[in-house]
Design a protein around this motif. Structure first.
Motif, mmCIF file in Angstrom:
data_model
loop_
_atom_site.group_PDB
_atom_site.id
_atom_site.type_symbol
_atom_site.label_atom_id
_atom_site.label_comp_id
_atom_site.label_asym_id
_atom_site.label_seq_id
_atom_site.Cartn_x
_atom_site.Cartn_y
_atom_site.Cartn_z
ATOM 1 N N PRO A 168 1.812 -2.210 7.472
ATOM 2 C CA PRO A 168 0.688 -2.437 6.556
ATOM 3 C C PRO A 168 1.167 -2.480 5.101
ATOM 4 O O PRO A 168 2.151 -1.824 4.733
ATOM 5 C CB PRO A 168 -0.220 -1.236 6.776
ATOM 6 N N LEU A 169 0.465 -3.233 4.288
ATOM 7 C CA LEU A 169 0.816 -3.356 2.876
ATOM 8 C C LEU A 169 0.852 -1.988 2.192
ATOM 9 O O LEU A 169 1.764 -1.709 1.400
ATOM 10 C CB LEU A 169 -0.187 -4.274 2.170
ATOM 11 N N ALA A 170 -0.106 -1.123 2.508
ATOM 12 C CA ALA A 170 -0.134 0.219 1.904
ATOM 13 C C ALA A 170 1.113 1.012 2.261
ATOM 14 O O ALA A 170 1.649 1.753 1.432
ATOM 15 C CB ALA A 170 -1.380 0.974 2.350
ATOM 16 N N SER A 171 1.605 0.844 3.470
ATOM 17 C CA SER A 171 2.812 1.533 3.901
ATOM 18 C C SER A 171 4.022 1.051 3.101
ATOM 19 O O SER A 171 4.876 1.843 2.696
ATOM 20 C CB SER A 171 3.034 1.300 5.397
ATOM 21 N N ILE A 172 4.074 -0.249 2.846
ATOM 22 C CA ILE A 172 5.181 -0.831 2.075
ATOM 23 C C ILE A 172 5.161 -0.303 0.646
ATOM 24 O O ILE A 172 6.186 0.148 0.123
ATOM 25 C CB ILE A 172 5.063 -2.377 2.071
#
Length: 76
Positions: free
Chosen positions: A58-62
């Motif tokens: 997920p983008l938030a994880s990145i």
């Protein structure tokens, strides 16, 4: 006046924003190889959304992992 009794915060399993951001969010843990790839992709100047698709995260994880590693995305 009647007083309303409230449960202590510990009993509600309420997490602060900092607690939610600490570690992973019930996802799979980051490997050393993934962190290395993340660093390389950021250094190449790829946008976060492309890196998220490449690493299948997920983008938030990145963005969270990049921040925790002290890495910044290019804002061109």
């Amino acid at each position: 006046m009647t007083q309303i009794k409230t449960a202590p915060q510990d009993d509600l399993n309420v997490k602060t924003v900092a607690e939610r951001r600490a570690g992973n969010r019930n996802g799979r843990p980051w490997t050393a190889v993934e962190r290395h790839k993340l660093r390389g992709l950021i250094e190449r100047g790829l946008p976060a959304s492309t890196i998220a698709r490449t690493l299948r995260r997920p983008l938030a994880s990145i963005t969270d992992m990049a921040t925790s590693l002290g890495l910044l995305f290019n804002s061109e």
